[in-house]
Design an enzyme around this catalytic site. Structure first.
Site, PDB file in Angstrom:
ATOM      1  CD  GLU A 116     -26.653   2.183   3.419  1.00 35.84           C
ATOM      2  OE1 GLU A 116     -26.590   0.734   3.201  1.00 35.84           O
ATOM      3  OE2 GLU A 116     -27.169   3.385   3.318  1.00 35.84           O
ATOM      4  CB  CYS A 117     -24.159  -4.318   4.307  1.00 35.55           C
ATOM      5  SG  CYS A 117     -25.625  -4.453   3.262  1.00 35.55           S
ATOM      6  N   GLY A 118     -22.356  -1.595   3.050  1.00 28.48           N
ATOM      7  CA  GLY A 118     -21.117  -1.654   1.838  1.00 28.48           C
ATOM      8  C   GLY A 118     -22.837  -1.916   0.030  1.00 28.48           C
TER       9      GLY A 118
END
Ligand code: SF4
Length: 249
Positions: free
Chosen positions: A242-244
């Site tokens: 995930e990129c966050g």
């Protein structure tokens, strides 16, 4: 139900969260919208938050479908794309197609530093060596900056995309960004999304026809095989998933 302008907690970066009355309202709304259609959820969000509602899109199929509905329901909603400087040209071309077909202008929100300066400062691209830091600088810092201007944001996440997203509420408090998060497609499946895109002839990223299923920045995305997980092409070969933007930590 309090009016949208009674949610000052949403724009205080240090706020611990909304007061109990707002939490209860969000939980009640989320339960009530569980069986609503995505356009009904979008209409609820537009009515509830007015011009304090925004939407973020990377022009994935879910985002394109929400934009298609949003153009009819609340066309003046501020919509933005996190333009990291590393996106595929095909992705940015989808933005032009939405502008010409719907008259919808999606703002490109960029980091303070250009790709050239960023890579010069760090001795090369960080996506190879420190992808979490690269996402932090080029996505998270930017969305944080944008969301300080709003009380609620809308995204295209689905619960069945990943374990991280399985508990996504239709409407909930986003502790990471201190705003309300609305996910009109949370309980839809990938097949439902594509059925609607085909049926309603919604523009989409042509890379999906070339084996790219989940599309992010070009250096961190590859096409996937027929039997691979739909997010297997993101940060492939690393532990990062995930990129966050949508994870809780
Ligand atoms: S997806 Fe890759 S290139 Fe894009 S911000 Fe994250 S690490 Fe950087």
């Amino acid at each position: 139900m309090p009016a949208p302008d009674t949610l000052p907690e949403a724009v205080e970066p240090a706020a611990a969260g909304p007061p109990p009355s707002v939490r209860e309202e969000l939980a009640r709304a989320s339960r009530g919208l569980e069986s609503a259609s995505p356009p009904e959820i979008i209409a609820w969000a537009a009515e509830r938050f007015g011009d304090r509602l925004t939407m973020a899109t990377a022009f994935g199929p879910e985002g394109c479908l929400i934009l298609h509905w949003l153009a009819a329901i609340a066309p003046t909603t501020f919509v933005f794309n996190l333009d990291t400087g590393y996106q595929f040209p095909e992705t940015l071309a989808v933005r032009d197609r939405f502008a010409s077909r719907y008259g919808l202008e999606v703002a490109l929100e960029r980091p303070e530093t250009s790709v050239e300066d960023y890579e010069r400062t760090h001795g090369g691209p960080l996506y190879r060596t420190e992808p979490d830091r690269c996402c932090g600088d080029r996505k998270l810092a930017v969305i944080r900056r944008v969301l300080t201007r709003f009380d609620a944001w809308m995204s295209g996440i689905r619960r069945d995309q990943s374990p991280d997203r399985a508990a996504a509420a239709i409407v909930g408090w986003d502790h990471k960004f201190n705003v309300v998060k609305v996910s009109p497609l949370a309980n839809w499946t990938k097949a439902m999304v594509w059925d609607a895109i085909v049926r309603e002839q919604v523009p989409y990223n042509p890379l999906h026809d070339r084996g790219f299923v989940s599309i992010g920045c070009a250096p961190c995305t590859r096409a996937v095989g027929a039997h691979e997980d739909e997010r297997a092409g993101r940060w492939s070969g690393t532990a990062k998933t995930e990129c966050g933007l949508h994870s809780r930590s």
